[in-house]
Motif scaffolding. Structure first.
Motif, mmCIF file in Angstrom:
data_model
loop_
_atom_site.group_PDB
_atom_site.id
_atom_site.type_symbol
_atom_site.label_atom_id
_atom_site.label_comp_id
_atom_site.label_asym_id
_atom_site.label_seq_id
_atom_site.Cartn_x
_atom_site.Cartn_y
_atom_site.Cartn_z
ATOM 1 N N ALA A 143 0.830 -1.207 0.000
ATOM 2 C CA ALA A 143 0.000 0.000 0.000
ATOM 3 C C ALA A 143 0.865 1.258 0.000
ATOM 4 O O ALA A 143 1.907 1.317 0.660
ATOM 5 C CB ALA A 143 -0.920 0.002 1.225
ATOM 6 N N VAL B 89 0.335 5.719 0.031
ATOM 7 C CA VAL B 89 -0.546 6.877 0.146
ATOM 8 C C VAL B 89 0.237 8.093 -0.329
ATOM 9 O O VAL B 89 1.326 8.384 0.178
ATOM 10 C CB VAL B 89 -1.019 7.094 1.599
ATOM 11 N N LEU C 70 -5.792 3.923 7.340
ATOM 12 C CA LEU C 70 -6.091 2.856 6.380
ATOM 13 C C LEU C 70 -6.706 1.655 7.099
ATOM 14 O O LEU C 70 -7.704 1.090 6.647
ATOM 15 C CB LEU C 70 -4.817 2.418 5.657
ATOM 16 N N PRO D 5 -6.072 3.646 0.061
ATOM 17 C CA PRO D 5 -4.686 3.754 -0.402
ATOM 18 C C PRO D 5 -4.645 4.315 -1.818
ATOM 19 O O PRO D 5 -5.590 4.118 -2.595
ATOM 20 C CB PRO D 5 -4.186 2.305 -0.363
#
Length: 269
Positions: A12, A14, A51, A58
């Motif tokens: 993931a 961001v 998250l 994400p």
């Protein structure tokens, strides 16, 4: 225990305004595990927790919370299944402790008009209030509670829907020594009373980790520096690298202590 992971994060990332906040993040949390996210300010702990709590998506990668993949599920509905404790609880009414705890059933900050809990729900609230060490404060109003009492009230509130996952965002922030120790003692009691509950706790301070903490992730600059069991991850070398400062760790009766390393030489754990 449920065979499916409570949380699964795979690669993931961001990105906000073109700036990477989290990079190549992977994490799996199973029932009964108690994780801590450790790192300095800006390391990405709170973003990762958002998250895990289904508060945000994400930019890349996948996040599964309680078996539901973000992007394929109603986030609001999913959030109601997660016990997320936010110390910045924006309650403005002088509710009593029991009433605050009962709002965990409606997933609201204030009491819902004309809604009344069942006798069984009141019993559950009182049991959780007692578990968190607040039985003698059950009738106290929110403005009269200490910060530590408020924090423990919010944990009881988060547990009302019987979640499989509890998220704690710096629960000991601003507490004095007594408040911190009361909180840690009750978290330890909670973990033993609910053996299948999984939890993730964010903190800057190893001294705030409950003895029942099983796993740790060290974050630095939005990346995972190390992740695994406490015995594998919490070493003087790794924590020194995480916080960019030489420290020495000691552990007594399950509790961690950190001191700056003043002498030159190898670190001994």
């Amino acid at each position: 225990m449920n065979a499916l992971p409570v949380l699964r994060v795979q690669d993931a990332e961001v990105v906000r305004d073109g700036n990477p906040i989290l990079r190549e993040m992977s994490l799996t949390v199973r029932a009964g595990e108690h994780w801590a996210l450790l790192g300095s300010n800006g390391a990405g702990k709170t973003t990762l927790l958002s998250l895990l709590g289904a508060l945000t998506h994400p930019t890349r990668g996948t996040v599964e919370v309680l078996g539901h993949r973000l992007g394929r599920v109603d986030l609001r509905q999913l959030r109601s299944l997660v016990g997320h404790v936010n110390p910045r609880h924006d309650l403005r009414s002088p509710l009593r402790v029991r009433d605050v705890v009962l709002t965990g059933l409606t997933n609201t900050t204030e009491r819902v008009p004309r809604w009344e809990p069942t006798p069984a729900q009141r019993t559950t609230a009182d049991r959780l209030i007692d578990l968190l060490g607040l039985a003698d404060r059950v009738g106290a109003r929110w403005p009269t509670l200490s910060q530590g009492e408020r924090g423990r009230t919010l944990i009881a509130r988060a547990l009302m829907p019987s979640p499989r996952l509890l998220l704690l965002d710096e629960p000991a922030t601003g507490l004095d020594v007594a408040g911190r120790e009361q909180l840690i003692d009750r978290l330890d009691t909670l973990q033993r009373a609910h053996p299948e509950l999984a939890s993730v706790l964010v903190t800057h301070h190893l001294e705030e980790l409950p003895p029942g903490t099983t796993h740790v992730m060290l974050l630095r600059d939005g990346r995972c520096l190390a992740s695994g069991t406490v015995d594998e991850v919490l070493t003087s070398d790794r924590v020194s690298a995480c916080f960019d400062h030489p420290v020495r760790l000691t552990r007594v009766d399950g509790r961690w202590n950190v001191r700056a390393r003043r002498s030159v030489g190898p670190l001994v754990d």
